[in-house]
Motif scaffolding. Structure first.
Motif, short mmCIF file in Angstrom:
data_model
loop_
_atom_site.label_atom_id
_atom_site.label_comp_id
_atom_site.label_asym_id
_atom_site.label_seq_id
_atom_site.Cartn_x
_atom_site.Cartn_y
_atom_site.Cartn_z
N ILE A 67 0.82 -1.22 0.00
CA ILE A 67 0.00 0.00 0.00
C ILE A 67 0.86 1.26 0.00
O ILE A 67 0.35 2.36 -0.02
CB ILE A 67 -0.98 0.03 1.20
N ASN A 68 2.19 1.08 0.01
CA ASN A 68 3.05 2.27 0.10
C ASN A 68 3.03 3.11 -1.18
O ASN A 68 3.23 4.31 -1.12
CB ASN A 68 4.49 1.89 0.49
N ALA A 69 2.80 2.47 -2.32
CA ALA A 69 2.79 3.25 -3.56
C ALA A 69 1.36 3.39 -4.10
O ALA A 69 1.15 3.77 -5.24
CB ALA A 69 3.69 2.58 -4.60
N ASN A 70 0.39 3.05 -3.25
CA ASN A 70 -1.00 3.11 -3.70
C ASN A 70 -1.43 4.57 -3.87
O ASN A 70 -1.39 5.35 -2.92
CB ASN A 70 -1.86 2.41 -2.63
N PRO A 71 -1.81 4.96 -5.09
CA PRO A 71 -2.11 6.36 -5.36
C PRO A 71 -3.51 6.79 -4.90
O PRO A 71 -3.86 7.96 -5.00
CB PRO A 71 -2.01 6.45 -6.88
N ALA A 72 -4.31 5.85 -4.37
CA ALA A 72 -5.68 6.19 -3.98
C ALA A 72 -5.67 7.31 -2.93
O ALA A 72 -4.76 7.38 -2.11
CB ALA A 72 -6.38 4.96 -3.42
N PRO A 73 -6.69 8.19 -2.99
CA PRO A 73 -6.74 9.28 -2.00
C PRO A 73 -6.89 8.73 -0.58
O PRO A 73 -7.42 7.63 -0.39
CB PRO A 73 -7.96 10.10 -2.42
N GLN A 74 -6.41 9.47 0.40
CA GLN A 74 -6.41 9.02 1.78
C GLN A 74 -7.81 8.67 2.29
O GLN A 74 -7.96 7.75 3.07
CB GLN A 74 -5.76 10.08 2.69
N PHE A 75 -8.84 9.40 1.85
CA PHE A 75 -10.17 9.09 2.39
C PHE A 75 -10.62 7.67 2.00
O PHE A 75 -11.29 7.00 2.77
CB PHE A 75 -11.21 10.16 1.99
N LEU A 76 -10.17 7.20 0.83
CA LEU A 76 -10.51 5.83 0.42
C LEU A 76 -9.78 4.82 1.29
O LEU A 76 -10.31 3.75 1.62
CB LEU A 76 -10.15 5.59 -1.04
N LYS A 77 -8.54 5.15 1.66
CA LYS A 77 -7.76 4.25 2.53
C LYS A 77 -8.41 4.19 3.91
O LYS A 77 -8.50 3.13 4.52
CB LYS A 77 -6.31 4.72 2.61
N ARG A 78 -8.88 5.35 4.38
CA ARG A 78 -9.56 5.35 5.69
C ARG A 78 -10.85 4.54 5.59
O ARG A 78 -11.20 3.81 6.51
CB ARG A 78 -9.83 6.78 6.16
N PHE A 79 -11.54 4.65 4.44
CA PHE A 79 -12.76 3.88 4.22
C PHE A 79 -12.44 2.38 4.30
O PHE A 79 -13.14 1.61 4.95
CB PHE A 79 -13.35 4.22 2.85
N GLN A 80 -11.34 1.99 3.65
CA GLN A 80 -10.90 0.58 3.66
C GLN A 80 -10.69 0.10 5.10
O GLN A 80 -11.10 -0.99 5.47
CB GLN A 80 -9.60 0.45 2.87
N VAL A 81 -10.08 0.94 5.93
CA VAL A 81 -9.81 0.57 7.32
C VAL A 81 -11.12 0.42 8.10
O VAL A 81 -11.31 -0.54 8.84
CB VAL A 81 -8.90 1.61 8.00
N ARG A 82 -12.05 1.34 7.89
CA ARG A 82 -13.33 1.28 8.61
C ARG A 82 -14.20 0.11 8.17
O ARG A 82 -14.93 -0.46 8.97
CB ARG A 82 -14.13 2.58 8.41
N HIS A 83 -14.13 -0.22 6.89
CA HIS A 83 -15.07 -1.22 6.38
C HIS A 83 -14.44 -2.56 6.06
O HIS A 83 -15.15 -3.56 5.94
CB HIS A 83 -15.81 -0.67 5.15
N GLY A 84 -13.11 -2.60 5.90
CA GLY A 84 -12.45 -3.87 5.59
C GLY A 84 -12.85 -4.36 4.21
O GLY A 84 -13.68 -3.76 3.54
N LEU A 85 -12.20 -5.40 3.77
CA LEU A 85 -12.54 -6.00 2.48
C LEU A 85 -11.83 -7.34 2.42
O LEU A 85 -10.64 -7.42 2.71
CB LEU A 85 -12.06 -5.11 1.33
N GLY A 86 -12.57 -8.38 2.05
CA GLY A 86 -11.95 -9.71 1.96
C GLY A 86 -11.31 -10.09 3.29
O GLY A 86 -11.95 -10.03 4.33
N VAL A 87 -10.02 -10.42 3.25
CA VAL A 87 -9.30 -10.86 4.45
C VAL A 87 -9.05 -9.70 5.40
O VAL A 87 -8.87 -9.87 6.59
CB VAL A 87 -7.93 -11.50 4.04
N MET A 88 -9.03 -8.49 4.87
CA MET A 88 -8.73 -7.35 5.74
C MET A 88 -9.91 -7.07 6.66
O MET A 88 -11.03 -6.91 6.20
CB MET A 88 -8.39 -6.11 4.93
N PRO A 89 -9.63 -7.04 7.98
CA PRO A 89 -10.72 -6.78 8.91
C PRO A 89 -11.12 -5.31 8.89
O PRO A 89 -10.38 -4.47 8.42
CB PRO A 89 -10.09 -7.14 10.27
N SER A 90 -12.32 -5.01 9.39
CA SER A 90 -12.72 -3.61 9.55
C SER A 90 -12.36 -3.20 10.98
O SER A 90 -12.33 -4.03 11.88
CB SER A 90 -14.22 -3.45 9.33
N PHE A 91 -12.01 -1.94 11.15
CA PHE A 91 -11.64 -1.42 12.47
C PHE A 91 -12.67 -0.38 12.86
O PHE A 91 -12.80 0.65 12.19
CB PHE A 91 -10.25 -0.79 12.42
N LYS A 92 -13.40 -0.67 13.93
CA LYS A 92 -14.43 0.25 14.41
C LYS A 92 -13.77 1.37 15.23
O LYS A 92 -12.65 1.21 15.73
CB LYS A 92 -15.43 -0.51 15.28
#
Ligand code: HEC
Length: 114
Positions: A67-92
């Protein structure tokens, strides 16, 4: 030793050398080590080590993708953390507060500038 096993040894040696080169990936490209530019980034780094490092070691691929070179905007990364996807857990918010997620985000953002 037959010709074939000599060739096999040469290939194995080649792969070992290649693998040891790949390890160098984590080292800084521009010759400067990562220095958090302020206390928020430093806090983000600590939180990242606690919550994210095990799957995204140093921002590189592990269980999760690099994820170090991932060009996605930060709000999408925060969204990923809050909601998780696949193996990645969501963090409440009880696990990672708004301020803490903001700090992690600032930390990931500084990756792009060193
Ligand atoms: C248990 C392992 C695990 C942990 C812990 C984890 N991730 Fe992930 N992460 C993943 C996996 C797996 C994916 C890929 C999800 C998919 O696309 O199916 C992912 C995807 C992502 C993506 C999107 C990358 C892309 O290219 O689509 C971001 C951004 C991300 N993680 C950030 C984080 C942050 C920040 C943390 C810490 C708060 C974290 N992750 C913790 C496993 C993890």
């Amino acid at each position: 030793m037959s010709m074939n096993s000599k060739a096999a040894s040469a290939i194995v040696l080649f792969l070992v050398v290649l693998a040891s080169c790949a390890v160098r990936k984590s080292e800084p490209v521009k010759g400067t080590y990562f220095q958090p530019k302020n206390s928020t980034v430093a806090r983000g780094e600590q939180l990242y080590m606690i919550h994210c490092q095990k799957c995204h070691p140093g921002g590189e691929a592990g269980l999760g993708p690099a994820i170090n070179a991932n060009p996605a905007p930060q709000f999408l990364k925060r969204f990923q953390v809050r909601h998780g996807l696949g193996v990645m857990p969501s963090f409440k918010p009880e696990e990672i507060s708004r301020a803490d997620l903001h700090a992690i985000s600032k930390y990931m953002k500084q990756w792009k500038h060193y």
